[in-house]
Enzyme design. Sequence first.
Site, PDB file in Angstrom:
ATOM      1  CD  GLN A 131      -2.570   1.157   2.716  1.00  0.00           C
ATOM      2  OE1 GLN A 131      -2.275   0.390   3.620  1.00  0.00           O
ATOM      3  NE2 GLN A 131      -3.615   1.946   2.788  1.00  0.00           N
ATOM      4  N   GLY A 132       0.874   1.992  -1.110  1.00  0.00           N
ATOM      5  CA  GLY A 132       1.720   3.187  -1.213  1.00  0.00           C
ATOM      6  C   GLY A 132       0.942   4.471  -1.012  1.00  0.00           C
ATOM      7  CB  SER A 134       2.499   6.860   4.554  1.00  0.00           C
ATOM      8  OG  SER A 134       1.351   6.418   5.208  1.00  0.00           O
ATOM      9  CB  SER A 167       3.234  -2.902   5.504  1.00  0.00           C
ATOM     10  OG  SER A 167       3.115  -2.058   6.604  1.00  0.00           O
ATOM     11  CD  GLU A 250      -5.874   0.520   6.876  1.00  0.00           C
ATOM     12  OE1 GLU A 250      -6.131   1.452   6.103  1.00  0.00           O
ATOM     13  OE2 GLU A 250      -4.815   0.452   7.513  1.00  0.00           O
ATOM     14  CG  ASN A 374      -4.002   6.622  20.395  1.00  0.00           C
ATOM     15  OD1 ASN A 374      -4.682   5.752  19.853  1.00  0.00           O
ATOM     16  ND2 ASN A 374      -3.383   6.454  21.536  1.00  0.00           N
ATOM     17  CD  GLU A 375      -1.839  11.785  18.970  1.00  0.00           C
ATOM     18  OE1 GLU A 375      -1.721  11.028  17.989  1.00  0.00           O
ATOM     19  OE2 GLU A 375      -1.182  11.645  20.021  1.00  0.00           O
TER      20      GLU A 375
HETATM   21  C1  FAD Z   1       3.996  -0.478  11.407  1.00  0.00           C
HETATM   22  C2  FAD Z   1       3.508   0.519  10.391  1.00  0.00           C
HETATM   23  C3  FAD Z   1       3.104   0.084   9.144  1.00  0.00           C
HETATM   24  C4  FAD Z   1       2.661   1.002   8.181  1.00  0.00           C
HETATM   25  N1  FAD Z   1       2.319   0.536   6.931  1.00  0.00           N
HETATM   26  C5  FAD Z   1       1.961   1.417   5.973  1.00  0.00           C
HETATM   27  C6  FAD Z   1       1.705   0.970   4.634  1.00  0.00           C
HETATM   28  O1  FAD Z   1       1.783  -0.229   4.331  1.00  0.00           O
HETATM   29  N2  FAD Z   1       1.383   1.876   3.690  1.00  0.00           N
HETATM   30  C7  FAD Z   1       1.267   3.201   3.976  1.00  0.00           C
HETATM   31  O2  FAD Z   1       0.930   3.970   3.076  1.00  0.00           O
HETATM   32  N3  FAD Z   1       1.518   3.678   5.231  1.00  0.00           N
HETATM   33  C8  FAD Z   1       1.870   2.808   6.227  1.00  0.00           C
HETATM   34  N4  FAD Z   1       2.159   3.262   7.503  1.00  0.00           N
HETATM   35  C9  FAD Z   1       2.129   4.716   7.763  1.00  0.00           C
HETATM   36  C10 FAD Z   1       1.020   5.138   8.683  1.00  0.00           C
HETATM   37  O3  FAD Z   1      -0.214   5.086   8.035  1.00  0.00           O
HETATM   38  C11 FAD Z   1       1.392   6.561   9.198  1.00  0.00           C
HETATM   39  O4  FAD Z   1       2.488   6.370  10.091  1.00  0.00           O
HETATM   40  C12 FAD Z   1       0.254   7.238   9.921  1.00  0.00           C
HETATM   41  O5  FAD Z   1      -0.756   7.582   9.008  1.00  0.00           O
HETATM   42  C13 FAD Z   1       0.734   8.499  10.663  1.00  0.00           C
HETATM   43  O6  FAD Z   1       1.390   9.350   9.786  1.00  0.00           O
HETATM   44  P1  FAD Z   1       2.865   9.943  10.086  1.00  0.00           P
HETATM   45  O7  FAD Z   1       3.708   8.799  10.581  1.00  0.00           O
HETATM   46  O8  FAD Z   1       3.285  10.692   8.878  1.00  0.00           O
HETATM   47  O9  FAD Z   1       2.693  10.933  11.318  1.00  0.00           O
HETATM   48  P2  FAD Z   1       2.175  12.431  11.222  1.00  0.00           P
HETATM   49  O10 FAD Z   1       0.946  12.480  10.387  1.00  0.00           O
HETATM   50  O11 FAD Z   1       3.324  13.306  10.847  1.00  0.00           O
HETATM   51  O12 FAD Z   1       1.783  12.714  12.718  1.00  0.00           O
HETATM   52  C14 FAD Z   1       2.734  13.039  13.739  1.00  0.00           C
HETATM   53  C15 FAD Z   1       1.964  13.308  15.035  1.00  0.00           C
HETATM   54  O13 FAD Z   1       1.087  14.447  14.866  1.00  0.00           O
HETATM   55  C16 FAD Z   1      -0.238  14.083  15.173  1.00  0.00           C
HETATM   56  N5  FAD Z   1      -1.192  14.774  14.310  1.00  0.00           N
HETATM   57  C17 FAD Z   1      -1.088  14.932  12.953  1.00  0.00           C
HETATM   58  N6  FAD Z   1      -2.164  15.598  12.470  1.00  0.00           N
HETATM   59  C18 FAD Z   1      -2.945  15.874  13.556  1.00  0.00           C
HETATM   60  C19 FAD Z   1      -4.196  16.543  13.720  1.00  0.00           C
HETATM   61  N7  FAD Z   1      -4.855  17.054  12.687  1.00  0.00           N
HETATM   62  N8  FAD Z   1      -4.709  16.641  14.973  1.00  0.00           N
HETATM   63  C20 FAD Z   1      -4.049  16.133  16.054  1.00  0.00           C
HETATM   64  N9  FAD Z   1      -2.856  15.488  15.953  1.00  0.00           N
HETATM   65  C21 FAD Z   1      -2.316  15.365  14.725  1.00  0.00           C
HETATM   66  C22 FAD Z   1      -0.297  12.583  14.918  1.00  0.00           C
HETATM   67  O14 FAD Z   1      -1.364  11.971  15.597  1.00  0.00           O
HETATM   68  C23 FAD Z   1       1.059  12.130  15.434  1.00  0.00           C
HETATM   69  O15 FAD Z   1       1.050  11.976  16.816  1.00  0.00           O
HETATM   70  C24 FAD Z   1       2.600   2.380   8.487  1.00  0.00           C
HETATM   71  C25 FAD Z   1       3.003   2.824   9.756  1.00  0.00           C
HETATM   72  C26 FAD Z   1       3.465   1.912  10.699  1.00  0.00           C
HETATM   73  C27 FAD Z   1       3.906   2.438  12.039  1.00  0.00           C
END
Ligand code: FAD
Length: 394
Positions: A131-132, A134, A167, A250, A374-375
Amino acid sequence: MDLKPTAQDEAFRAEIADWMHRHLSGEFAPLKYRGGPGDEEAWPELRKAWEQELARGGWTCVGWPQAHGGRGLSIEQQVIFHEEYARAGGPGRMGHIGEGLLGPTLIAYGTPDQRARFLPGIVAGTTYWAQGYSEPSAGSDLANVQTKCWQEADGSWRVKGQKVWTSLAHESDWIFVLARSEPGSVGRHGLTFLLMPLDQPGIEIRPIRQLSGSCEFNEVFFDAAVAKADDVVGAPGDGWKVAMGLLAVERGVSTLGQQMHFAHELELVIKAAKASGLAGDALIRDRIARAWSGLRVMRYNALRMLAGDSHGMSLGREALIYKYYWSNWHRDLGELAMDVLGPLGDVPSDDIDVLRLQQVYLFSRADTIYGGTNEIQLNLIAERGLGMPREARG
Ligand SMILES: Cc1cc2nc3c(=O)[nH]c(=O)nc-3n(C[C@H](O)[C@H](O)[C@H](O)COP(=O)(O)OP(=O)(O)OC[C@H]3O[C@@H](n4cnc5c(N)ncnc54)[C@H](O)[C@@H]3O)c2cc1C
């Protein structure tokens, strides 16, 4: 949903238990309880062979309509399947992204040609998907996707940019990608949903080693990588709709199976507590009892949530609390496991039960991040569940 099992349900449960008992043996015996989160490097090739074994038994894509190669099971039957699969120690599924995410999306939004080309490989356990979505600056805020795509004169598409946390990309054959096709477009507009083979010169996959020691996810770089003209799902520029439709599935019926894995992990915690003598400690007993009660809460909420969803694409309000609840429950279980193990938890171990609990602790740190942090979950509950005003966006 009527929770009392019918004689037919019981017979179906026994059929799966029997199949699992007979087939998760011999060459597949080492896979029992292996390959789940934090344990992704356990025999990936054997787990792919296991997917094909499942397919031969008709146990892949059990909820898909028969017309698309699935088994057309009712929600109740799917619940039974996932529960028995997990109860028997069925290994972490290598095909879950294709089966659980892309397949239902193609059934809903794909062309007949796309369904004919892509669904059979998912059903047979021979084609694996990543899944591409993020990117470094587009995780929670997917509308900020920067990866670009453009169409060539021959109709094919080229993709340039970077995805992250992808992933199982290193174990997959194809990837679905959300990319920006209209230069200058912002937010949800001008995005396109493309299907791309991963094995091509314009794509580089760099595994990221995680805290747990395993590589579950990757960075994926696209340098004018190619998607065929026929491999755009939905209309070009309309990718947001498809991407969001996919996210809606999902968290579906497989969550019930996930709870059986959790139940097994809780059993390991209880076993470790008995072994260390901590089962007599009042505070530990209290936390274990709370964990057990939490599992029951999760089960009944999941049944309630699935009862309102006959197609797997439109879960109701009940679904909003699910992710937040299970991910925090699981993170707490990981912490409980470490407290129960004591010093044993801090050192590398050959004991598979100890290793499993260490993996639970380390991987569960990510549970409250992927699939919506969580947020973000709390925002969804506030806005969609409780009808509170939308948060201010810059
Ligand atoms: C084990 C694992 C597997 C994954 N697999 C995939 C995958 O296969 N394909 C894929 O596309 N992605 C994948 N992901 C990515 C995952 O979907 C993202 O990590 C997730 O959406 C959070 O985005 P970010 O890491 O960019 O954090 P950010 O979006 O940068 O967030 C950083 C912090 O800010 C907070 N925040 C951001 N916006 C807000 C808001 N509006 N209000 C309050 N708080 C906020 C967040 O909650 C977090 O605490 C995976 C992640 C993990 C950990």
